[in-house]
Design an enzyme around this catalytic site. Structure first.
Site, short mmCIF file in Angstrom:
data_model
loop_
_atom_site.label_atom_id
_atom_site.label_comp_id
_atom_site.label_asym_id
_atom_site.label_seq_id
_atom_site.Cartn_x
_atom_site.Cartn_y
_atom_site.Cartn_z
N ASP A 37 0.88 -1.18 0.00
CA ASP A 37 0.00 0.00 0.00
C ASP A 37 0.91 1.22 0.00
O ASP A 37 2.11 1.12 0.26
CB ASP A 37 -0.89 -0.01 1.25
CG ASP A 37 -1.79 1.22 1.33
OD1 ASP A 37 -2.32 1.65 0.28
OD2 ASP A 37 -1.95 1.79 2.43
N SER A 38 0.31 2.37 -0.24
CA SER A 38 1.07 3.61 -0.16
C SER A 38 1.50 3.90 1.28
O SER A 38 2.44 4.67 1.49
CB SER A 38 0.22 4.76 -0.68
OG SER A 38 -0.98 4.81 0.06
N TYR A 86 -0.67 8.25 -2.54
CA TYR A 86 -0.71 8.02 -3.98
C TYR A 86 -1.91 8.74 -4.61
O TYR A 86 -1.90 9.01 -5.81
CB TYR A 86 -0.85 6.53 -4.29
CG TYR A 86 0.40 5.67 -4.14
CD1 TYR A 86 1.60 6.17 -3.63
CD2 TYR A 86 0.37 4.33 -4.53
CE1 TYR A 86 2.71 5.35 -3.50
CE2 TYR A 86 1.48 3.51 -4.42
CZ TYR A 86 2.66 4.02 -3.89
OH TYR A 86 3.76 3.21 -3.78
N GLY A 87 -2.94 8.98 -3.83
CA GLY A 87 -4.22 9.50 -4.36
C GLY A 87 -4.09 10.74 -5.22
O GLY A 87 -4.73 10.83 -6.27
N CYS A 127 -4.16 -1.44 -1.85
CA CYS A 127 -4.31 0.00 -2.06
C CYS A 127 -5.29 0.16 -3.22
O CYS A 127 -5.07 -0.41 -4.29
CB CYS A 127 -2.96 0.61 -2.42
SG CYS A 127 -3.02 2.34 -2.91
N ASN A 128 -6.36 0.89 -2.98
CA ASN A 128 -7.35 1.07 -4.05
C ASN A 128 -6.78 1.82 -5.23
O ASN A 128 -7.06 1.51 -6.38
CB ASN A 128 -8.56 1.83 -3.51
CG ASN A 128 -9.42 0.96 -2.62
OD1 ASN A 128 -10.39 0.38 -3.07
ND2 ASN A 128 -9.06 0.85 -1.36
N THR A 129 -5.98 2.84 -4.94
CA THR A 129 -5.44 3.68 -6.01
C THR A 129 -4.55 2.84 -6.93
O THR A 129 -4.69 2.87 -8.16
CB THR A 129 -4.65 4.86 -5.41
OG1 THR A 129 -5.49 5.52 -4.47
CG2 THR A 129 -4.21 5.83 -6.47
N CYS A 169 -11.21 3.15 -0.40
CA CYS A 169 -9.86 3.54 -0.01
C CYS A 169 -9.54 2.77 1.25
O CYS A 169 -10.38 2.68 2.16
CB CYS A 169 -9.82 5.05 0.25
SG CYS A 169 -8.26 5.60 0.97
N THR A 170 -8.34 2.20 1.31
CA THR A 170 -8.04 1.30 2.43
C THR A 170 -7.90 2.04 3.77
O THR A 170 -7.90 1.39 4.82
CB THR A 170 -6.75 0.49 2.15
OG1 THR A 170 -5.72 1.38 1.72
CG2 THR A 170 -7.00 -0.55 1.09
N1 DGL Z 1 -4.25 3.49 0.40
C1 DGL Z 1 -4.74 4.41 -0.59
C2 DGL Z 1 -5.95 3.86 -1.31
O1 DGL Z 1 -6.54 2.87 -0.88
C3 DGL Z 1 -5.12 5.74 0.01
C4 DGL Z 1 -3.99 6.60 0.43
C5 DGL Z 1 -3.29 7.27 -0.69
O2 DGL Z 1 -3.81 8.24 -1.29
O3 DGL Z 1 -2.19 6.85 -0.95
O4 DGL Z 1 -6.34 4.41 -2.31
#
Ligand code: DGL
Length: 285
Positions: free
Chosen positions: A11-12, A43-44, A74-76, A200-201
């Site tokens: 994840d980020s 990362y968003g 990580c969703n992004t 988003c996680t």
């Molecule tokens: N973990 C990221 C996600 O699920 C969110 C945090 C980010 O923007 O990096 O999208």
């Protein structure tokens, strides 16, 4: 057949630990390696090119540690880079978008689903596509809520400041306000959503506050438990499940500051993730 090699997660930052937490509950015999790219989080707000590059570097780091499968927690990264990652890795890779989308479609009764996520995830339309694949008749209302990730990283999960931020973030989806209609694609719902997907996680850490603000008529769904179930099936189908439950090993790596990572995870998760080590990714500046 039994495969005791670890499962890799990345994840980020710390948000993906909400997915890892569910996997530890669901699959207690599995060993895990978690990589948080905290040095380059979030990362968003990044470009697609950056998200793809960073995700590839995370994948290479995990692959070098002989993981048997990877969860893009990580969703992004799942929304933007999953296809590229799958081309570069010969073992199974699971993202969090499809499991979350399936869970939301199973939950909705009136076929109006709201999705909150980072700007990059919303821009990718990945949730829109994944939900429509499951049921083309579901209306999907995606909304970027960038205020919430830094708040979670700062450990602010309740109290008046958090409540105001959550109210502001959900307002376009809950009220269909015309003054913010441009921020939501497509037009805000007339009849109202009955399901809100946390895309988003980081957001599951705000789930109780989000549920409270959303009100009793809206089911709040996240990808974590659906991803853990999908991972269990993926391991089983591929003959990769670990069978010995006596000695699973868990380690978390961060590209950022180890002490800061520990402080944040202690505050957010308690003593669940103590084995933190630093890592420098090949290719990262
Ligand atoms: N973990 C990221 C996600 O699920 C969110 C945090 C980010 O923007 O990096 O999208």
């Amino acid at each position: 057949m039994s495969d005791e090699r670890p499962i890799g997660f990345f994840d980020s930052g710390v948000g993906g630990l909400t997915v890892l937490r569910e996997v530890l509950r669901r699959l207690p015999a599995e060993s895990t390696i978690y990589l948080g790219d905290n040095a380059r989080a979030p990362y968003g707000p990044r470009s697609d090119e950056e998200v793809r590059r960073f995700s590839s570097e995370c994948l290479d780091e995990l692959a070098a540690r002989d993981v048997k499968a990877i969860v893009v927690a990580c969703n992004t990264a799942s929304a933007i880079a999953l296809g590229d990652l799958r081309k570069r890795f010969d073992r199974p890779i699971l993202g969090v978008v499809r499991p979350g989308a399936s869970a939301a479609v199973l939950s909705t009764r009136n076929r109006h689903v709201g999705v909150i996520a980072t700007a990059a995830t919303v821009r990718s339309r990945a949730y829109f596509g994944a939900i429509k694949d499951e049921d083309p008749f579901v209306e999907v209302y995606e909304h970027a809520t960038p205020e919430l990730v830094p708040m979670v990283e700062a450990g602010v999960l309740d109290g008046p400041e958090a409540e105001q931020a959550v109210r502001r973030s959900l307002a376009p989806l809950l009220e269909g306000r015309q003054d913010v209609a441009d921020a939501v694609f497509p037009k805000p719902p007339g009849t109202g959503i009955d399901t809100l997907l946390l895309g988003c996680t980081h957001y599951p850490l705000l789930a109780s506050l989000i549920s409270q603000v959303a009100g009793p008529g809206i089911a709040v769904i996240d990808s974590a438990s659906a991803t853990a179930s999908a991972l269990a099936s993926l391991l089983e189908v591929n003959g990769l499940s670990a069978r010995r439950s006596d000695a699973p090993r868990h380690v978390q790596y961060t590209t950022g500051d180890v002490a800061a990572f520990r402080r944040t995870t202690d505050r957010l998760f308690g003593p669940l993730f103590p084995a933190v080590e630093p890592v420098a990714l090949v290719g990262a500046a």
